[in-house]
Design a protein around this motif. Structure first.
Motif, PDB file in Angstrom:
ATOM      1  N   SER A  85       0.858  -1.182   0.000  1.00  0.00           N
ATOM      2  CA  SER A  85       0.000   0.000   0.000  1.00  0.00           C
ATOM      3  C   SER A  85       0.894   1.232   0.000  1.00  0.00           C
ATOM      4  CB  SER A  85      -0.898   0.014   1.250  1.00  0.00           C
ATOM      5  OG  SER A  85      -1.420   1.317   1.483  1.00  0.00           O
ATOM      6  N   TRP A  86       0.574   2.195  -0.876  1.00  0.00           N
ATOM      7  CA  TRP A  86       1.346   3.438  -0.904  1.00  0.00           C
ATOM      8  C   TRP A  86       1.181   4.233   0.388  1.00  0.00           C
ATOM      9  CZ3 TRP A  86       4.969   3.280  -4.184  1.00  0.00           C
ATOM     10  CH2 TRP A  86       4.803   2.845  -5.499  1.00  0.00           C
ATOM     11  N   MET A  87       0.160   3.910   1.182  1.00  0.00           N
ATOM     12  CA  MET A  87      -0.115   4.659   2.415  1.00  0.00           C
ATOM     13  C   MET A  87       0.414   3.949   3.664  1.00  0.00           C
ATOM     14  SD  MET A  87      -1.349   7.463   1.592  1.00  0.00           S
ATOM     15  CE  MET A  87      -1.685   7.978   3.275  1.00  0.00           C
ATOM     16  N   HIS A  88       1.171   2.850   3.470  1.00  0.00           N
ATOM     17  CA  HIS A  88       1.628   2.079   4.622  1.00  0.00           C
ATOM     18  C   HIS A  88       3.098   1.694   4.476  1.00  0.00           C
ATOM     19  CE1 HIS A  88      -2.736   1.619   4.955  1.00  0.00           C
ATOM     20  NE2 HIS A  88      -2.533   1.338   6.224  1.00  0.00           N
ATOM     21  N   TYR A 131       6.772  12.602  -1.634  1.00  0.00           N
ATOM     22  CA  TYR A 131       6.906  11.881  -2.905  1.00  0.00           C
ATOM     23  C   TYR A 131       5.513  11.651  -3.475  1.00  0.00           C
ATOM     24  CZ  TYR A 131      11.841  11.166  -1.990  1.00  0.00           C
ATOM     25  OH  TYR A 131      13.174  11.375  -1.765  1.00  0.00           O
ATOM     26  N   LYS A 132       5.368  11.955  -4.772  1.00  0.00           N
ATOM     27  CA  LYS A 132       4.078  11.837  -5.447  1.00  0.00           C
ATOM     28  C   LYS A 132       4.223  10.914  -6.659  1.00  0.00           C
ATOM     29  CE  LYS A 132       2.631  16.574  -4.237  1.00  0.00           C
ATOM     30  NZ  LYS A 132       1.289  16.338  -3.691  1.00  0.00           N
ATOM     31  N   LEU A 133       3.203  10.074  -6.864  1.00  0.00           N
ATOM     32  CA  LEU A 133       3.203   9.219  -8.049  1.00  0.00           C
ATOM     33  C   LEU A 133       3.071  10.078  -9.307  1.00  0.00           C
ATOM     34  CD1 LEU A 133       0.825   6.351  -6.860  1.00  0.00           C
ATOM     35  CD2 LEU A 133       3.305   6.210  -7.165  1.00  0.00           C
ATOM     36  N   LYS A 134       3.953   9.857 -10.268  1.00  0.00           N
ATOM     37  CA  LYS A 134       3.904  10.657 -11.495  1.00  0.00           C
ATOM     38  C   LYS A 134       2.584  10.471 -12.236  1.00  0.00           C
ATOM     39  CE  LYS A 134       8.811  11.183 -12.596  1.00  0.00           C
ATOM     40  NZ  LYS A 134       9.906  10.888 -13.561  1.00  0.00           N
ATOM     41  N   GLU A 135       2.069   9.236 -12.247  1.00  0.00           N
ATOM     42  CA  GLU A 135       0.884   8.946 -13.061  1.00  0.00           C
ATOM     43  C   GLU A 135      -0.392   9.554 -12.517  1.00  0.00           C
ATOM     44  OE1 GLU A 135      -0.284   4.598 -11.160  1.00  0.00           O
ATOM     45  OE2 GLU A 135       0.784   4.678 -13.076  1.00  0.00           O
ATOM     46  N   SER A 136      -0.448   9.820 -11.172  1.00  0.00           N
ATOM     47  CA  SER A 136      -1.687  10.321 -10.575  1.00  0.00           C
ATOM     48  C   SER A 136      -1.487  11.558  -9.699  1.00  0.00           C
ATOM     49  CB  SER A 136      -2.337   9.220  -9.730  1.00  0.00           C
ATOM     50  OG  SER A 136      -1.479   8.858  -8.652  1.00  0.00           O
ATOM     51  N   VAL A 140       2.502   9.601  -1.544  1.00  0.00           N
ATOM     52  CA  VAL A 140       2.797   8.282  -0.985  1.00  0.00           C
ATOM     53  C   VAL A 140       3.600   8.484   0.295  1.00  0.00           C
ATOM     54  CG1 VAL A 140       2.848   7.280  -3.303  1.00  0.00           C
ATOM     55  CG2 VAL A 140       4.990   7.910  -2.207  1.00  0.00           C
ATOM     56  N   VAL A 141       3.476   7.525   1.218  1.00  0.00           N
ATOM     57  CA  VAL A 141       4.239   7.627   2.474  1.00  0.00           C
ATOM     58  C   VAL A 141       5.418   6.662   2.491  1.00  0.00           C
ATOM     59  CG1 VAL A 141       2.199   8.360   3.754  1.00  0.00           C
ATOM     60  CG2 VAL A 141       2.849   5.940   3.777  1.00  0.00           C
ATOM     61  N   ASN A 142       5.441   5.723   1.532  1.00  0.00           N
ATOM     62  CA  ASN A 142       6.553   4.783   1.454  1.00  0.00           C
ATOM     63  C   ASN A 142       6.736   4.377  -0.007  1.00  0.00           C
ATOM     64  OD1 ASN A 142       8.103   2.169   1.644  1.00  0.00           O
ATOM     65  ND2 ASN A 142       7.935   2.633   3.816  1.00  0.00           N
ATOM     66  N   CYS A 143       7.966   4.415  -0.472  1.00  0.00           N
ATOM     67  CA  CYS A 143       8.224   4.141  -1.885  1.00  0.00           C
ATOM     68  C   CYS A 143       8.403   2.657  -2.185  1.00  0.00           C
ATOM     69  CB  CYS A 143       9.471   4.904  -2.338  1.00  0.00           C
ATOM     70  SG  CYS A 143       9.259   6.699  -2.293  1.00  0.00           S
ATOM     71  N   HIS A 144       8.566   1.833  -1.167  1.00  0.00           N
ATOM     72  CA  HIS A 144       8.662   0.378  -1.305  1.00  0.00           C
ATOM     73  C   HIS A 144       9.706  -0.050  -2.347  1.00  0.00           C
ATOM     74  CE1 HIS A 144       5.267  -0.230   1.342  1.00  0.00           C
ATOM     75  NE2 HIS A 144       4.540   0.620   0.633  1.00  0.00           N
ATOM     76  N   LYS A 153       9.436  14.324  -6.612  1.00  0.00           N
ATOM     77  CA  LYS A 153       9.788  14.743  -5.258  1.00  0.00           C
ATOM     78  C   LYS A 153       9.462  16.224  -5.099  1.00  0.00           C
ATOM     79  CE  LYS A 153      13.772  14.771  -2.085  1.00  0.00           C
ATOM     80  NZ  LYS A 153      15.234  14.478  -1.991  1.00  0.00           N
ATOM     81  N   HIS A 154       8.683  16.534  -4.059  1.00  0.00           N
ATOM     82  CA  HIS A 154       8.184  17.903  -3.871  1.00  0.00           C
ATOM     83  C   HIS A 154       8.515  18.397  -2.471  1.00  0.00           C
ATOM     84  CE1 HIS A 154       5.542  21.373  -3.793  1.00  0.00           C
ATOM     85  NE2 HIS A 154       4.865  20.862  -2.780  1.00  0.00           N
TER      86      HIS A 154
END
Length: 324
Positions: A85-88, A131-136, A140-144, A153-154
């Motif tokens: 999960s991008w949020m975990h 960090y933000k997904l380029k496509e959307s 995200v809180v973890n890049c995994h 990156k912002h």
């Protein structure tokens, strides 16, 4: 001669006690504070989403707890043979998507219930970078360990962070009218950002937090960052990576947190808790000896007395151990 810059930490108006429930969120330094309080048998819940570094991640996670968001397979993605999960944090990742969702949603439910009853929320912020997904363009809180080109990156502005935190805190105070919030800034250097950008990042966090603390009631600031960076101010207080505060530095911060933020009676009770915790970790050479059995009996009696005197304490594990 004075070899340290003096620092005055204003005590809390209503100090923390053992009766309080504490939810801790944020960077890895959050877990130093949380583990310390948990070891001392406080009622603690730590990082229900795992480690979070930036204010946007903290805000999004808090909103999900208040709404009791339940995740679905559409919220997961597969990478390197596991579902994430991008949020975990990656500790929630699993080879089996359904099992990963079960773990995530159980943590969500626990966080929702705990936050509704919490007396304190302790937030440790580590970075202004998001960090933000380029496509959307989704945070995200973890890049995994996904490829770097997956993200933009912002560096969040002070205004962006204040707006996000201010709105989330107002929702929180409606959700739980009696909760109070302590902010800290992590003293861990995010050296991958570079020294200059790390300092820019920390400066924005500090300014945003103080803007809110000066504006809203029930918000407090504990200077963990200043205690390490300005008071200790020496590489001998960092681990070999020159980034993470070492054990003496962490203990120094925790001692100041205890002295300024915990009730005096609670500090006295902590000494009893500490003796039980140390006894619980004791490894005997001869477990069946009369000497060790007497040791167990002595601490069982002490634990039972503390449980009777302070019924809000949870000493079930210690009592079960000493009863063996």
């Amino acid at each position: 001669m004075q070899f340290q810059v003096p620092i005055h930490i204003k005590p809390l108006d209503t100090p923390i006690t053992y009766r309080d429930k504490l939810l801790l969120m944020g960077s890895c330094f959050t877990e130093h504070i949380g583990n310390y309080l948990a070891d001392m048998k406080f009622q603690v819940l730590q990082n229900p989403n795992g480690i979070l570094f930036d204010p946007m991640g903290v805000c999004n996670s808090l909103v999900s707890y208040m709404e009791n968001k339940q995740y679905t397979t559409g919220d997961l993605f597969q990478l390197n043979e596991a579902w994430h999960s991008w949020m975990h944090h990656s500790r929630f990742s699993h080879i089996d998507a359904s099992e990963g969702l079960r773990i995530i949603n159980a943590s969500q439910q626990q966080a929702h219930t705990f936050l509704k009853q919490a007396d304190w929320l302790i937030i440790t912020l580590g970075s202004s970078f998001v960090y933000k997904l380029k496509e959307s363009n989704r945070d995200v809180v973890n890049c995994h360990k996904a490829p770097a080109q997956t993200f933009n990156k912002h560096l969040s502005s002070i205004e962006e962070m204040v707006t996000a935190l201010d709105g989330t805190l107002h929702r929180l105070f409606h959700f739980n009218p009696h909760v109070k919030v302590i902010f800290t800034i992590s003293p861990v250097r995010h050296i991958r950002d570079g020294v200059v950008d790390n300092n820019r990042s920390k400066a924005r966090l500090i300014e945003a937090v103080h803007h809110l603390v000066n504006k809203l009631d029930r918000l407090y600031y504990f200077p963990a960052y200043e205690l390490v960076i300005d008071v200790l101010r020496d590489y001998r207080f960092f681990d070999i990576d020159m980034v993470h505060p070492n054990y003496p530095a962490t203990q120094f911060v925790l001692e100041h947190f205890t002295a300024s933020h915990l009730h005096k009676d609670t500090q006295a009770l902590m000494e009893d808790m500490k003796s039980l915790v140390i006894a619980r970790k004791h490894k005997p050479f001869h477990p069946t000896s009369q000497q060790h059995l007497a040791f167990l009996k002595k601490h069982l009696d002490k634990a039972l007395l503390l449980q009777q005197t302070h019924p809000y304490l949870n000493l079930e594990e210690e009592i079960a151990y000493f009863r063996q």
